[in-house]
Design an enzyme around this catalytic site. Structure first.
Site, PDB file in Angstrom:
ATOM      1  N   THR A  45       0.850  -1.189   0.000  1.00 58.44           N
ATOM      2  CA  THR A  45       0.000   0.000   0.000  1.00 58.44           C
ATOM      3  C   THR A  45       0.886   1.240   0.000  1.00 58.44           C
ATOM      4  O   THR A  45       2.019   1.211   0.488  1.00 58.44           O
ATOM      5  CB  THR A  45      -0.949   0.038   1.220  1.00 58.44           C
ATOM      6  OG1 THR A  45      -0.182   0.241   2.418  1.00 58.44           O
ATOM      7  CG2 THR A  45      -1.750  -1.249   1.339  1.00 58.44           C
ATOM      8  N   SER A  60       6.094   4.749  12.823  1.00 58.41           N
ATOM      9  CA  SER A  60       6.758   6.049  12.857  1.00 58.41           C
ATOM     10  C   SER A  60       7.527   6.286  14.139  1.00 58.41           C
ATOM     11  O   SER A  60       7.077   5.934  15.230  1.00 58.41           O
ATOM     12  CB  SER A  60       5.718   7.171  12.713  1.00 58.41           C
ATOM     13  OG  SER A  60       6.345   8.432  12.814  1.00 58.41           O
ATOM     14  N   GLY A  92       2.127   2.481  -2.709  1.00 52.81           N
ATOM     15  CA  GLY A  92       3.214   1.973  -3.547  1.00 52.81           C
ATOM     16  C   GLY A  92       3.595   2.848  -4.724  1.00 52.81           C
ATOM     17  O   GLY A  92       4.481   2.494  -5.500  1.00 52.81           O
ATOM     18  N   ILE A 132       8.807   5.394  -0.138  1.00 54.81           N
ATOM     19  CA  ILE A 132       9.238   4.122   0.455  1.00 54.81           C
ATOM     20  C   ILE A 132       8.564   2.933  -0.226  1.00 54.81           C
ATOM     21  O   ILE A 132       9.202   1.922  -0.532  1.00 54.81           O
ATOM     22  CB  ILE A 132       8.940   4.113   1.965  1.00 54.81           C
ATOM     23  CG1 ILE A 132       9.811   5.156   2.689  1.00 54.81           C
ATOM     24  CG2 ILE A 132       9.157   2.723   2.565  1.00 54.81           C
ATOM     25  CD1 ILE A 132       9.342   5.489   4.107  1.00 54.81           C
ATOM     26  N   GLY A 133       7.269   3.033  -0.486  1.00 53.45           N
ATOM     27  CA  GLY A 133       6.539   1.925  -1.091  1.00 53.45           C
ATOM     28  C   GLY A 133       7.055   1.566  -2.469  1.00 53.45           C
ATOM     29  O   GLY A 133       7.244   0.392  -2.804  1.00 53.45           O
ATOM     30  N   TYR A 174      -1.435  12.203  14.229  1.00 51.56           N
ATOM     31  CA  TYR A 174      -0.562  11.334  13.432  1.00 51.56           C
ATOM     32  C   TYR A 174       0.170  10.345  14.338  1.00 51.56           C
ATOM     33  O   TYR A 174       0.221   9.136  14.069  1.00 51.56           O
ATOM     34  CB  TYR A 174       0.441  12.208  12.665  1.00 51.56           C
ATOM     35  CG  TYR A 174       1.567  11.455  12.001  1.00 51.56           C
ATOM     36  CD1 TYR A 174       1.407  10.900  10.745  1.00 51.56           C
ATOM     37  CD2 TYR A 174       2.811  11.324  12.642  1.00 51.56           C
ATOM     38  CE1 TYR A 174       2.457  10.213  10.126  1.00 51.56           C
ATOM     39  CE2 TYR A 174       3.855  10.642  12.033  1.00 51.56           C
ATOM     40  CZ  TYR A 174       3.676  10.088  10.778  1.00 51.56           C
ATOM     41  OH  TYR A 174       4.707   9.407  10.180  1.00 51.56           O
TER      42      TYR A 174
END
Length: 256
Positions: free
Chosen positions: A12, A141, A14, A18-19, A156
């Site tokens: 996800t 995170s 993507g 990073i994805g 967040y």
């Protein structure tokens, strides 16, 4: 290295950052990958860059906050490639805002995308993996571990703390099915997420000021996080589950 030969991976978030980096590395090591994100054009562009042949990457667009999106992603992996072995639950959003200014819409945006999205996508994946085992890696995170005054992010951080707690709970619940689940907890990583609330000029100006925030002296790059994700997804990590791995240049170790 072909650690992921014949493995099927769903990712996800993507389409970028990073994805996308993790997807490229999985394909390079022999995997078939299905990418999710909200922007179909961005996903198709990423798929084309990662695998011009079109054989090894499929895309499934949709907002992960809707549980149907995660179910569709898993279904596509199984129908197109015959199985789902690995889920990288990476989608997230970030936009620092003081607590006293956060409204309900902001709160819902974080909780729905980060926590609800990862929760129900993991559930869909676990149902597909429960007969043969598998691995789930979440992007959590550093902000869920440590608060940073320069980047106020209460909602967040709360959402990501939920992601970290989910990892520990699901590690126990899913262990009988031989499904491992872990998370990476990054600090500042230079990805397009910062362009969602800053101009290109601001990003160029602001991001370098965070280099020194990390004891190792530099911001993270997508490859730094992707390497950790691939390790946790691989057989090399076959005895690791329920772990939250800081990939943060030393930030959570202490102050320098």
């Amino acid at each position: 290295m072909t650690r992921f030969q014949d493995k099927v991976v769903a990712i996800t978030g993507g389409g970028s950052g990073i994805g996308k980096e993790a997807a490229a590395r999985f394909v390079a090591e022999g995997a078939k990958v299905v990418l999710n994100g909200r922007d179909l054009a961005k996903l198709e562009s990423a798929a084309q860059q990662i695998d011009p042949s079109g054989q090894n990457v499929a895309v499934s667009a949709g907002d992960i906050a809707d549980p149907a999106t995660g179910a569709t992603l898993v279904d596509l992996a199984v129908s197109r490639y015959g199985a789902l072995n690995i889920l990288v639950n990476n989608a997230g959003v970030f936009n620092p805002k003081p607590f006293l200014e956060l409204n309900e819409a902001d709160y819902d945006w974080y909780l729905d995308t980060i926590l609800k999205g990862k929760f129900f996508t993991a559930q869909a994946a676990a149902k597909a993996m429960k007969d043969k085992g598998g691995a789930i890696v979440q992007t959590g995170s550093m902000w869920a571990i440590q608060a940073i005054g320069a980047t106020p992010s209460a909602a967040y951080s709360a959402a990501n703390a939920g992601v970290h707690a989910m990892v520990r709970n699901l590690a126990i619940e899913l262990a009988p099915y031989r499904i491992r689940i872990n998370a990476v907890a990054p600090a500042v990583v230079e990805t397009p997420v910062y362009n969602t609330f800053m101009s290109d000029a601001q990003v160029k100006e602001v991001l370098p000021t965070f280099n020194a925030f990390h004891p190792l002296g530099r911001n993270g790059q997508p490859r730094d996080i992707a390497e950790a994700i691939l390790f946790l997804a691989s057989e090399q990590a076959s005895w690791i589950t329920g772990a939250v791995l800081p990939v943060d240049g030393g930030v959570t170790a202490g102050r320098h």
